[in-house]
Scaffold this active site. Structure first.
Site, short mmCIF file in Angstrom:
data_model
loop_
_atom_site.label_atom_id
_atom_site.label_comp_id
_atom_site.label_asym_id
_atom_site.label_seq_id
_atom_site.Cartn_x
_atom_site.Cartn_y
_atom_site.Cartn_z
N GLU A 1 -2.94 1.54 4.48
CA GLU A 1 -1.95 0.91 3.60
C GLU A 1 -0.56 1.04 4.23
OE1 GLU A 1 -3.68 0.70 -0.69
OE2 GLU A 1 -2.32 2.39 -0.53
N SER B 1 -0.36 -5.50 -0.91
CA SER B 1 -0.17 -6.90 -1.32
C SER B 1 -1.38 -7.78 -1.01
CB SER B 1 1.10 -7.48 -0.70
OG SER B 1 2.23 -6.72 -1.12
N GLY C 1 -3.71 -3.09 -5.45
CA GLY C 1 -2.83 -2.61 -6.52
C GLY C 1 -2.60 -3.69 -7.57
N GLY C 2 -1.46 -4.35 -7.49
CA GLY C 2 -1.03 -5.32 -8.49
C GLY C 2 -2.11 -6.34 -8.88
N TRP D 1 -5.12 0.99 -10.22
CA TRP D 1 -4.27 0.55 -11.34
C TRP D 1 -2.91 1.26 -11.33
CZ3 TRP D 1 -7.90 0.49 -16.29
CH2 TRP D 1 -8.88 -0.50 -16.13
N LYS D 2 -2.80 2.32 -10.56
CA LYS D 2 -1.58 3.14 -10.57
C LYS D 2 -1.27 3.55 -12.02
CE LYS D 2 -0.26 1.00 -6.28
NZ LYS D 2 0.77 0.60 -5.33
P1 13P Z 1 -0.27 -3.59 -4.03
O1 13P Z 1 -1.58 -4.34 -3.90
O2 13P Z 1 0.35 -3.74 -5.39
O3 13P Z 1 0.66 -3.91 -2.91
O4 13P Z 1 -0.61 -2.04 -3.91
C1 13P Z 1 -1.39 -1.61 -2.86
C2 13P Z 1 -1.73 -0.19 -3.10
O5 13P Z 1 -0.88 0.68 -3.04
C3 13P Z 1 -3.12 0.14 -3.43
O6 13P Z 1 -3.34 1.50 -3.40
#
Ligand code: 13P
Length: 247
Positions: free
Chosen positions: A165, A209, A230-231, A10-11
């Site tokens: 990543e 992504s 992430g997103g 989720w950051k």
């Molecule tokens: P996104 O899926 O938003 O590109 O982020 C990937 C990520 O950093 C997961 O740790």
């Protein structure tokens, strides 16, 4: 064959209200024969996530851990504290921490060691920047990053999760092609094989992504054992589609 693992990162997003809606929707949409699923939430929400996901099949993860065991380290959260909250996974060495907090390979290795010592699975992130890819240094970079963790953790290395990543694919909408990702995953698998007879047990996740549209193709690759998302993990329908693609 091992189950795939889909972990949401989720950051620094969420609130009590938003988390509750999101987690309830994800739990309601899971079918019972899903892959392994985890959500890595900001530290203040660990207890909330733990309570909401109890007996749902979703594990809770943290996004960082201190390299220290305990003591005068203001602002830090120890692995033992995370364990106390029922945390199953902790992300270490995310590129955002390497970039904004100057985390070195050695520090990331130490954090992985602390997590393992407390019975928490570290999700060790590795990945090259665009400049490094363009300079043909991708393999060298990811191998250097993983080597530090292998060196520090010896025979426990089969207990970690690795996440490839590529930095240029994170939050940019640019995804590594399944073939590009598989190529790097194969390199990481070979490196793990040289370190442990149990390398096939290790989940190597792809992150960058990943979304509902590209997940199935990425997850269909031989050495892609799941995703660090992430997103798309912030939207229940998208996260559920990725989980469904990993079944
Ligand atoms: P996104 O899926 O938003 O590109 O982020 C990937 C990520 O950093 C997961 O740790």
């Amino acid at each position: 064959m091992k189950k795939k693992l889909i972990a949401g990162n989720w950051k620094m997003n969420g609130s009590s209200a938003v988390n509750e809606v999101l987690l309830k929707a994800v739990i309601a949409g899971m079918t019972g024969n899903d892959c392994l699923v985890a959500v890595c939430v900001p530290a203040p929400y660990l207890a909330q996530a733990q309570a909401l996901t109890a007996s749902s099949g979703i594990d809770v993860g943290s996004q960082d851990v201190s390299q220290h065991e305990s003591g005068a380290y203001t602002g830090e959260v120890s692995a033992a504290m995370l364990k106390d909250f029922g945390v199953r996974y902790v992300i270490v060495g995310h590129s955002e921490r390497r970039q904004y907090h100057a985390e070195s390979d050695a520090l990331v290795a130490l954090k992985a060691q602390r997590a393992l010592a407390s019975g928490i699975t570290p999700i060790v992130c590795v990945g090259e920047t665009l400049a490094e890819r363009e300079a043909g240094q991708t393999e060298e970079v990811v191998k250097r990053q993983l080597a530090a963790v292998i060196h520090a953790n010896g025979h426990c290395i089969s207990e970690i999760v690795v996440a490839y990543e590529p930095v240029w694919a994170i939050g940019t909408g640019k995804t590594a092609t399944p073939e590009q990702a598989q190529q790097v995953h194969a390199v990481l698998r070979a490196q793990l094989k040289a370190a442990t007879p149990h390398a096939d047990r290790v989940h190597i996740l792809y992150g960058g992504s990943m979304n509902a549209a590209n997940a199935a193709h990425l997850l269909g690759q031989l050495d892609i054992d799941g995703g660090l998302v992430g997103g798309a993990s912030l939207k229940a329908p998208d996260f559920l589609s990725i989980i469904a693609a990993a079944r």
